[in-house]
Write a protein that holds these residues in place. Sequence first.
Motif, PDB file in Angstrom:
ATOM      1  N   TYR A 149     -31.213 -18.827   1.177  1.00 19.48           N
ATOM      2  CA  TYR A 149     -32.116 -19.805   0.577  1.00 19.48           C
ATOM      3  C   TYR A 149     -32.067 -21.115   1.351  1.00 19.48           C
ATOM      4  O   TYR A 149     -31.005 -21.517   1.843  1.00 19.48           O
ATOM      5  N   ALA A 150     -33.210 -21.771   1.389  1.00 27.34           N
ATOM      6  CA  ALA A 150     -33.233 -23.144   1.896  1.00 27.34           C
ATOM      7  C   ALA A 150     -32.482 -24.032   0.907  1.00 27.34           C
ATOM      8  O   ALA A 150     -32.484 -23.771  -0.303  1.00 27.34           O
ATOM      9  N   ASP A 151     -31.863 -25.085   1.417  1.00 25.20           N
ATOM     10  CA  ASP A 151     -31.088 -25.963   0.545  1.00 25.20           C
ATOM     11  C   ASP A 151     -31.949 -26.553  -0.570  1.00 25.20           C
ATOM     12  O   ASP A 151     -31.463 -26.775  -1.685  1.00 25.20           O
ATOM     13  N   SER A 152     -33.209 -26.780  -0.282  1.00 27.03           N
ATOM     14  CA  SER A 152     -34.098 -27.428  -1.248  1.00 27.03           C
ATOM     15  C   SER A 152     -34.393 -26.567  -2.468  1.00 27.03           C
ATOM     16  O   SER A 152     -34.858 -27.086  -3.492  1.00 27.03           O
ATOM     17  N   VAL A 153     -34.141 -25.254  -2.381  1.00 34.31           N
ATOM     18  CA  VAL A 153     -34.466 -24.374  -3.508  1.00 34.31           C
ATOM     19  C   VAL A 153     -33.244 -23.656  -4.080  1.00 34.31           C
ATOM     20  O   VAL A 153     -33.366 -22.925  -5.071  1.00 34.31           O
ATOM     21  N   GLY A 159     -39.133 -22.104   5.954  1.00 30.80           N
ATOM     22  CA  GLY A 159     -38.551 -20.962   5.280  1.00 30.80           C
ATOM     23  C   GLY A 159     -37.995 -21.343   3.921  1.00 30.80           C
ATOM     24  O   GLY A 159     -37.373 -22.394   3.780  1.00 30.80           O
ATOM     25  N   VAL A 160     -38.228 -20.494   2.939  1.00 33.84           N
ATOM     26  CA  VAL A 160     -37.768 -20.731   1.577  1.00 33.84           C
ATOM     27  C   VAL A 160     -36.615 -19.799   1.228  1.00 33.84           C
ATOM     28  O   VAL A 160     -35.561 -20.246   0.774  1.00 33.84           O
ATOM     29  N   SER A 161     -36.821 -18.517   1.475  1.00 30.46           N
ATOM     30  CA  SER A 161     -35.800 -17.529   1.113  1.00 30.46           C
ATOM     31  C   SER A 161     -36.075 -16.237   1.866  1.00 30.46           C
ATOM     32  O   SER A 161     -37.211 -15.958   2.242  1.00 30.46           O
ATOM     33  N   CYS A 162     -35.012 -15.460   2.081  1.00 29.90           N
ATOM     34  CA  CYS A 162     -35.192 -14.170   2.733  1.00 29.90           C
ATOM     35  C   CYS A 162     -34.211 -13.159   2.140  1.00 29.90           C
ATOM     36  O   CYS A 162     -33.193 -13.534   1.539  1.00 29.90           O
ATOM     37  N   ILE A 163     -34.546 -11.892   2.333  1.00 25.24           N
ATOM     38  CA  ILE A 163     -33.718 -10.820   1.790  1.00 25.24           C
ATOM     39  C   ILE A 163     -33.620  -9.709   2.816  1.00 25.24           C
ATOM     40  O   ILE A 163     -34.589  -9.352   3.480  1.00 25.24           O
ATOM     41  N   SER A 164     -32.410  -9.178   2.953  1.00 24.53           N
ATOM     42  CA  SER A 164     -32.182  -8.156   3.962  1.00 24.53           C
ATOM     43  C   SER A 164     -32.524  -6.778   3.422  1.00 24.53           C
ATOM     44  O   SER A 164     -32.934  -6.603   2.272  1.00 24.53           O
ATOM     45  N   THR A 165     -32.310  -5.772   4.270  1.00 22.96           N
ATOM     46  CA  THR A 165     -32.608  -4.401   3.885  1.00 22.96           C
ATOM     47  C   THR A 165     -31.476  -3.778   3.080  1.00 22.96           C
ATOM     48  O   THR A 165     -31.715  -3.071   2.109  1.00 22.96           O
ATOM     49  N   ILE A 166     -30.262  -4.055   3.485  1.00 19.45           N
ATOM     50  CA  ILE A 166     -29.084  -3.429   2.875  1.00 19.45           C
ATOM     51  C   ILE A 166     -28.274  -4.490   2.143  1.00 19.45           C
ATOM     52  O   ILE A 166     -28.099  -5.604   2.613  1.00 19.45           O
TER      53      ILE A 166
END
Length: 122
Positions: free
Chosen positions: A60-64, A47-54
């Motif tokens: 973010y992953a620590d590496s990025v 996993g690199v990054s994710c974004i919620s709906t609200i």
Amino acid sequence: QLQLVESGGGLVQPGGSLRLSCAASTDIFDVYYIAWFRQAPGKEREGVSCISTIGPRTNYADSVKGRFTISRDNNKNTVYLQMNNLKPEDTAVYYCAADRVDKLLYVMYDYWGQGTQVTVSS
């Protein structure tokens, strides 16, 4: 069936930038949690990054952290991943994924795109 299409990958020199896009085929895009994953040759998908709906809330992953920024435009049914100060270790196929349940950066999303190659090399 939700379809996701990634674009924006390519070859870039170390220190350069790319912006990935993930376009979704749905009229209810705003109910989906979206994440970016990547997989380098011989390595597991991470996993690199994710974004919620609200909010939206972002992770973010620590590496990025500090280099990548995720955002979404619900009017365009699109999520973006702005990648700055790219490093050779960022080289991978990048996938976007969607789910109606918040799965953060766990690789259990229901819907996946086909991936886009990012190569960081001089």
